[in-house]
Design a protein around this motif. Structure first.
Motif, PDB file in Angstrom:
ATOM      1  N   PHE A   1       0.802   6.682   6.314  1.00 41.48           N
ATOM      2  CA  PHE A   1       0.998   7.855   5.461  1.00 41.48           C
ATOM      3  C   PHE A   1       2.315   8.546   5.800  1.00 41.48           C
ATOM      4  CE2 PHE A   1      -3.628   7.483   5.354  1.00 41.48           C
ATOM      5  CZ  PHE A   1      -3.915   7.728   4.024  1.00 41.48           C
ATOM      6  N   LYS A  40      -8.039   7.018   3.077  1.00 40.59           N
ATOM      7  CA  LYS A  40      -7.696   5.948   2.128  1.00 40.59           C
ATOM      8  C   LYS A  40      -8.852   5.690   1.163  1.00 40.59           C
ATOM      9  CE  LYS A  40      -4.402   3.636   5.149  1.00 40.59           C
ATOM     10  NZ  LYS A  40      -4.097   2.427   5.939  1.00 40.59           N
ATOM     11  N   GLU A  71       0.858  -1.184   0.000  1.00 37.63           N
ATOM     12  CA  GLU A  71       0.000   0.000   0.000  1.00 37.63           C
ATOM     13  C   GLU A  71       0.899   1.242   0.000  1.00 37.63           C
ATOM     14  OE1 GLU A  71      -3.875   1.258   2.497  1.00 37.63           O
ATOM     15  OE2 GLU A  71      -2.243   0.385   3.629  1.00 37.63           O
ATOM     16  N   LEU A  81       1.250   4.791  -0.101  1.00 40.11           N
ATOM     17  CA  LEU A  81       0.393   5.952   0.132  1.00 40.11           C
ATOM     18  C   LEU A  81       1.137   7.236  -0.216  1.00 40.11           C
ATOM     19  CD1 LEU A  81      -1.074   4.749   3.537  1.00 40.11           C
ATOM     20  CD2 LEU A  81      -2.237   4.810   1.328  1.00 40.11           C
TER      21      LEU A  81
END
Length: 162
Positions: A60, A106, A32, A34
């Motif tokens: 993040f 998200k 993921e 970000l």
């Protein structure tokens, strides 16, 4: 039919190197990736710092800008006055205003709706950064807003969507 699977030193060395490279490139949270978030906040606000920690814990990368007066930025980014809160973030072309849960951010980034951003107006008890030991989290709405329009994006109680 029999296949020769004997391991050579060169094969072991190359295979080990490839495995280490894959692990290094993947890194933590590689599934993921970000985007970086820039959070502008009052340097004297503790709940803003707590919200930043919540966002970082969700994976993040964050840059923090501390300003004594965040209002001019909110106006520039077209945050409606009724939705203003204590800190303002920018990520992926969107504005995140106030104590928005990381999961809602998200979702916004995954769905990519046509909007300026999302906001949690005020400072609801139990929202990320506003946790108060011994107090039941309040229910609150996350508004999604664009020029002259806003509606409910999600409803939460604490960190749980309801």
């Amino acid at each position: 039919m029999q296949i020769d699977m004997s391991l050579t030193r060169r094969g072991l060395f190359v295979g080990t190197g490839q495995a280490f490279a894959a692990i290094a490139l993947a890194g933590p949270g590689a599934a993921e990736m970000l985007p970086k978030m820039t959070v502008t906040r009052d340097p004297n606000c503790g709940c803003c710092g707590n919200w930043v920690e919540h966002i970082k814990a969700a994976g993040f990368p964050v840059d923090v800008v501390k300003l004594d007066d965040v209002l001019p930025l909110k106006v520039k980014l077209r945050v409606p006055e009724a939705l203003m809160s204590c800190h303002t973030a920018e990520i992926g072309g969107y504005v995140i205003e106030g104590h928005v849960p990381a999961e809602a951010v998200k979702r916004l980034l995954a769905e990519r709706p046509k909007a300026i951003g999302i906001a949690v107006p005020g400072m609801p008890v139990g929202s990320p950064g506003m946790e108060v030991l011994g107090q039941t989290p309040q229910s609150y709405e996350i508004a999604i807003f664009s020029a002259g329009k806003q509606h409910v994006f999600a409803r939460y109680r604490g960190l749980q969507q309801v």
